[in-house]
Design an enzyme around this catalytic site. Sequence first.
Site, PDB file in Angstrom:
ATOM      1  N   CYS A 173      51.817  18.390 110.189  1.00  0.00           N
ATOM      2  CA  CYS A 173      53.113  18.992 109.942  1.00  0.00           C
ATOM      3  C   CYS A 173      54.217  17.975 110.182  1.00  0.00           C
ATOM      4  O   CYS A 173      53.977  16.792 110.355  1.00  0.00           O
ATOM      5  CB  CYS A 173      53.321  20.198 110.860  1.00  0.00           C
ATOM      6  N   ILE A 231      46.114  23.677 107.858  1.00  0.00           N
ATOM      7  CA  ILE A 231      44.796  23.052 107.858  1.00  0.00           C
ATOM      8  C   ILE A 231      43.775  23.940 108.565  1.00  0.00           C
ATOM      9  O   ILE A 231      42.673  24.148 108.081  1.00  0.00           O
ATOM     10  CB  ILE A 231      44.842  21.671 108.553  1.00  0.00           C
TER      11      ILE A 231
END
EC number: 6.3.5.4
Length: 638
Positions: free
Chosen positions: A2, A64
């Site tokens: 991120c 993810i």
Amino acid sequence: MCGITGAAWTDPQLAVSAEALRRMTDCISHRGPDDAGYLHRELENRNPYPAVPGVALGHRRLSIIDLAGGKQPLANEDETVWTIFNGEIFNFAALRGRLEGAGHTFRTHSDTETIVHLYEDEGPDCFRHFNGMFAIAIWDLRERRLVLGRDRLGQKPLYYYHHAGRIVFGSELKTLLALPDVPREIDPTAIDEYLTYQYVPHPNTILKGIKKLAPGELAVFSDAGLHVERYWKPDFTHEDRRPAALQDAELRELFDDAVRLRMQADVPLGAFLSGGVDSSLVVSSMQRQSDRPVKTFSIGFPQKEYDETSFARQVAEHLGTEHHEFQVTPSALEILPKLIWHYDEPMADSSAIPTWYVSQQTRAEVTVALSGDGGDELFAGYRRYRAVGLGAMIDRLGPLKRVLGAKLWQQLPSSGRQKSRMRQAKRFAEAIAMAPERRYLDWVSIFNETRRGQLYTDAFVAQLSDSDPFDFLKSAWRRCGKRDAITCASLADLTTYLPCDLNCKVDIASMAHGLECRQPFLDYRLVEFAAALPIGRKYQRGRGKQILRKVFGDRLPAQIWDRPKMGFGVPLDYWFRHELKELLIDSLLSEKALSRGLFREETVRQLLDEHMAGQFDHSARLWALLVLELWQREWIDA
């Protein structure tokens, strides 16, 4: 994976508004295209008790693990501890089991939630327990503090600006610059460092006052100010003298486990495959632990000397992977503006160009890719270590060292071509009289001390501090104590070149395309193991990675072990005489560039003239100057 940004403040005049937080977060939307999250709380006065600082946390998510849950910022049960983070905690499952056993309740299946609960138990010591790549921000309401932490090997970046009663931080420098009161004043010393190393070493940045948290560091901001400390302090002086059989068995176990941990994902996963030893070993371990063909990705170029696809194809066929091969014609004119914007600081490693292309092509197929970064530093794989070894041998022969260092060698004729054998011999001789670590810097620097002196104007020299760029490498080298020169050089590279150049290059290029890149060789357990190996187990008869060949020799074709090492590069030398010639000359000799007062016009002209005439390959130096000038136009002049 991120992007994070935010601020904390104890002075209400320095508050960051909710609107400003969104602007900061929007700057890094490419790092997390799947979601955005925010926490914003004003400073709270609680007389007669100390005030609670104001806080702003912004997060962009690339999903993810736990796609449905794991939204950030994420808090503990009573919302007294909040976190945002960029990266992955690979041992989160083991940590979760321990925390649940201690009574903690989990609401998600994400690795993020392990951070808040472990922090509740351990405080800032929590970072010591994470096996991962990360930049983490933790807001602690009870203790009225903001805690920042960066992973041990610097795989994830974290910038910050601390001034008076406020700290501002972010995954990329541009998030800080979204605030108009964060200064954009170039640090002359950082330029000196950049032209030495081709990057600005931590903790400095190209801008005065803005810092990078160094690998393995944490920072605590509170009403007492800012405190920075190192939480990871490996002992590089230690040498492992156990029997070779025990070392081999541990290496096999550590490496395969590092790969296994990095195969955890709830999204499509693959691997970069160059056909070199390191990426090939990563893929071989992945394939051994997978019940289906691993997706592998290689990129090829029209110029044969830069194309490794035939080797990658050979490995893919040997291992039975689902191989994807892309042929691209790199265009510096097309990609340069993108690189300058995404990299925030000037970074003169031209291999950022192929890294950009392979990340772009790979992202079309998968969201996570494993790579072989770190193998050269850990197992003495770079060709330059041959010169280090030869220099160390000559150091032990005092009279011969004096002969080789004599000025007589400097009078020998040689070709102006950078890679001619005589020129390499002369450059080696020029440096041999130096201390080993100073000699190594002279070999690896873009502009060595002499060339920088010829380049700088008197006015620019007057702005430089008394600090020496050499100190960055010297301190890393000397952490190894009295170990051999190749070990000192390789472990210095591990803590300087790797985080500041290679990891930065991969992070920015991959995250620009929303791709997560994981590096099994940088599992800190494997790093600590490899750092302690005697040099004879890594390096023999001028070749590195000997223990890798002994332990994993049967996993790859013999041709891959024996092939010459290739760099991951682009034809800068050719480009500067053709495609980039006009841009190069117009940029470096423009009125705007010369008016900056940094570099002598006659020296820049000499570099250009010698390169254009084919007398000398100055491509790395010219690239560094071009990137710096274009960076100033993008981030300072605008």
